[in-house]
Design a protein around this motif. Structure first.
Motif, mmCIF file in Angstrom:
data_model
loop_
_atom_site.group_PDB
_atom_site.id
_atom_site.type_symbol
_atom_site.label_atom_id
_atom_site.label_comp_id
_atom_site.label_asym_id
_atom_site.label_seq_id
_atom_site.Cartn_x
_atom_site.Cartn_y
_atom_site.Cartn_z
ATOM 1 N N TYR A 1 1.886 28.970 70.965
ATOM 2 C CA TYR A 1 0.817 28.923 70.955
ATOM 3 C C TYR A 1 -0.040 28.798 71.896
ATOM 4 C CZ TYR A 1 1.079 28.770 66.021
ATOM 5 O OH TYR A 1 0.824 28.838 63.926
ATOM 6 N N SER A 2 -0.980 29.869 72.563
ATOM 7 C CA SER A 2 -1.856 29.443 73.620
ATOM 8 C C SER A 2 -2.845 28.757 73.530
ATOM 9 C CB SER A 2 -1.140 30.379 74.355
ATOM 10 O OG SER A 2 -2.562 31.159 75.504
ATOM 11 N N PRO B 1 -8.501 29.496 71.349
ATOM 12 C CA PRO B 1 -7.837 29.027 70.713
ATOM 13 C C PRO B 1 -8.236 27.701 70.630
ATOM 14 C CG PRO B 1 -6.869 29.231 73.094
ATOM 15 C CD PRO B 1 -8.264 30.364 72.463
ATOM 16 N N GLY C 1 -2.286 26.927 63.459
ATOM 17 C CA GLY C 1 -1.833 28.199 63.396
ATOM 18 C C GLY C 1 -3.192 28.512 62.354
ATOM 19 N N GLN D 1 -8.527 29.608 65.949
ATOM 20 C CA GLN D 1 -6.984 29.339 65.516
ATOM 21 C C GLN D 1 -6.814 27.697 66.351
ATOM 22 O OE1 GLN D 1 -3.816 31.546 66.318
ATOM 23 N NE2 GLN D 1 -2.732 31.023 63.767
ATOM 24 N N VAL E 1 -4.565 25.142 67.643
ATOM 25 C CA VAL E 1 -3.370 25.335 68.492
ATOM 26 C C VAL E 1 -2.285 23.633 68.026
ATOM 27 C CG1 VAL E 1 -3.255 27.830 69.546
ATOM 28 C CG2 VAL E 1 -4.585 25.624 70.214
#
Lengths: 424, 224
Positions: free
Chosen positions: A142-143, A153, A184, A211, A213
């Protein structure tokens, strides 16, 4: 000396009743010492091991002086900020490698989503943070960077998950979650509206997908934390302001840990506050443990008076016997040694009984806590952390105060005139 | 050379702030292996004399010499060693420690010496055999008769092979038959171990085994 030691043990066995009664205070004092110091250790372990995970030593958290007002700190209502110019000054301090900023999102927002078949809409607090400072907390794959497209994020506090698992899940009959299970997770973020402040301009309301992360200690406790660039974007969208000039907190990265005190001193001289949470909480626990430990020792010390009285009485009763020992060749030193040895052995036995009793209290308290205290965040399996050092200190105190109690009686015993004692 | 020599020995006590002279100008010479009886009424200073000879009392006037040692020259530690090695005490009330068994009572003097365990064992067995109480070695004093207690006390007094046995009314608590047994034991000990006895008593029967008899009369020692 071997013979005198054997004699001291025989004397103790003979006087066990009187000595045990006078030792009750010492035994309970030692038991409470073991109990409270182990409790202090246990609480420290939970607070530092689970709640306040250790920050790397070269990171300094800087906040404005009295920048937040009590519980409102979580909601983002701040009394003052760190100005952009101040950040520049901090950056110029020798030894500072980088300064990462954290900003409060002071625009009303809501989160909306489906969570285990329940539709949830809730007001939210949010902060923006430099991605670099939380890089290690982001789940692999993930970022946590600003991007024009795609979900925003989000990171949340580890403490929030713990709070959910221990309270919310139970109250709402929802399953408990692990970090991996929830990473997620997606939800909608509505910017420009909240239940609390309503809608000022409905044309400016925006909806974004978010999302989860990662989990981080640097995330806001009750809310979400997003990359700082999104805060700038939201402010531009809603308020038309394109730049951020005031910050809630900055993280100062020092080139090495040795230079941290110097940087800390310089920042403090600028009228800013260095985060002392760990130091303060650690200090409070240490002081509480110290006070309770001292109280226990006070009990033991006062009990030494009992021991002293008992030995004084025993010496008085044994005057004739001491006279016999002197007639058989015992020196004054031998008599002192014998009484001291009796006191030391009594101290060791009292200490061991006290430790066992303290251990029993610990086990009973843990058993009671397990079965009767409802779950709460970070509720540990045991509240206590006894260790060998506590036991050694307890035994030392017990022996010290028992021998202290026997000091005067032993001196008196050694001064008994054998010729007179034998005529009694 | 006498084993015990008292030269112009005097002793006084402070009673209610008034100095009371108990014995005065006592001279005494006792040869090794003899049995000396000192008689006199209660409070005449017989026990005081024993305490001086035994090194239990070192605050007296005059000179007391035992085995060529001037007792007044000794420190507390030296006096303790002297009592341990040279003197055996026998008391009227036995003075056994009730929480120790007979064997432990007898070996008590070894606690203040450097005797090795092998030697201790050898002496214990010999002495219990001597006082004919081997079968009661593990019993505790309260289970013994008066005569048995005194025999255990004698074994204890002899444990360090002393030169002198100081006996303070040794048969005072015993019936005639038992007292006679104890006196026979004294004679046997003198014969086997060449021990010198100084016995203070007011009992006539003891004087019968004595080589010399002294009496304290008006604070002075008079040979009779």
């Amino acid at each position: 000396m071997k013979g005198i030691s054997a004699l001291a043990i025989k004397n103790l066995v003979r006087n066990k009743g009187a000595l045990f009664l006078s030792s009750v205070g010492i035994i309970f004092g030692i038991a409470s010492f073991v109990f409270f110091v182990s409790l202090g250790n246990g609480i420290k372990s939970v607070v530092f091991g689970k709640i306040l995970a250790q920050l790397p030593v070269n990171i300094i958290e800087v906040t404005p002086k009295s920048s937040t007002i009590g519980i409102f700190s979580f909601g983002g209502i701040s009394a003052s900020h760190i100005e952009d110019s101040t950040v520049d000054t901090i950056s110029s301090i020798k030894g500072v490698k980088a300064v990462y900023k954290e900003v409060v999102l002071d625009i009303p927002i809501q989160a909306k989503g489906e969570f285990y078949s329940r539709r949830i809409v809730t007001d939210l607090a949010a902060t923006g943070i430099d991605p670099e400072i939380v890089r290690d907390d982001i789940k692999k794959g993930y970022s946590f960077e600003y991007q024009e497209d795609g979900p925003i994020p989000v990171i949340v506090s580890k403490h929030l998950l713990e709070l959910y698992n221990s309270n919310i899940a139970q109250a709402m009959k929802l399953p408990r979650l692990t970090q991996d299970a929830i990473i997620g997770f997606k939800f909608k973020l509505i910017v420009g509206r909240s239940f609390l402040s309503g809608v000022k301009d409905s044309s400016k309301i925006r909806e974004y997908e978010c999302q989860l992360v990662g989990f981080s200690d640097k995330a806001i406790l009750l809310g979400i934390t997003i990359p700082i660039e999104y805060v700038r974007r939201f402010k531009n969208d809603i308020e038309g302001i394109d730049e951020i000039k005031r910050y809630k907190k900055v993280y100062v990265i020092a080139e090495n840990s040795q230079i941290v005190p110097k940087i800390t001193a310089e920042i403090s001289s600028m009228g800013l506050e260095i985060d002392k949470t760990r130091k303060t909480i650690g200090g409070v626990i240490s002081i509480a443990t110290l006070i309770l430990g001292m109280l226990s020792i006070l009990i033991v010390a006062l009990s030494a008076i009992n021991i002293s009285n008992t030995f004084a009485l025993l010496v008085f009763e044994r005057r004739r016997e001491i006279g016999v020992l002197r007639a058989l060749g015992g020196t004054k030193g031998d008599i002192r040694y014998m009484i001291f040895l009796e006191a030391s052995i009594a101290g060791i036995i009292n200490g061991l009984i006290g430790i066992l009793l303290g251990f029993l209290f610990i086990k009973l308290t843990d058993f009671f806590a397990r079965n009767n205290i409802p779950d709460f965040p970070y509720k540990p399996d045991t509240f206590f952390e006894p260790n060998i050092l506590i036991f050694l200190v307890a035994i030392t105190f017990s022996v010290f105060f028992c021998t202290l109690g026997a000091l005067l009686p032993s001196i008196k015993a050694s001064k008994i005139d054998p010729a007179r004692a034998l005529t009694m | 050379m006498p084993l015990i020599e008292l030269i112009e020995v005097g002793k006084s006590y402070l009673i209610d702030g008034v100095k009371k002279l108990i014995i005065d100008g006592v001279n005494l010479s006792i040869a090794r292996g003899s049995i000396v009886a000192i008689i006199g009424p209660s409070g005449s200073g017989k026990s005081t004399l024993l305490n001086i000879i035994g090194g239990l009392d070192s605050t007296f006037d005059g000179e007391a010499v035992v085995e060529n040692v001037k007792l007044k020259d000794l420190s507390d530690v030296e006096l303790s060693r002297f009592r341990n090695e040279k003197i055996g005490f026998i008391f009227q009330h036995f003075n056994l420690l009730d929480h120790l068994n007979c064997r432990e009572n007898v070996i008590l003097p070894s606690y203040f010496s450097r005797l090795n365990p092998k030697e201790i064992e050898k002496r214990v067995n010999y002495l219990f055999d001597k006082v004919q109480l081997t079968h009661k070695m593990r019993q505790y004093p309260p289970t013994l008769s008066g005569g048995e207690k005194q025999r255990v006390a004698i074994a204890r007094a002899l444990f360090m092979n002393p030169s002198v046995l100081l006996c303070d009314e040794p048969t005072g608590d015993l019936d005639d038959v038992t007292a006679s047994t104890i006196l026979d034991l004294f004679l046997s000990i003198r014969k086997d171990m060449n021990v010198t006895f100084v016995i203070v008593t007011h009992e006539e029967r003891i004087t019968k085994i004595a080589d010399e008899i002294y009496m304290i009369k008006e604070r002075r020692l008079v040979r009779i």
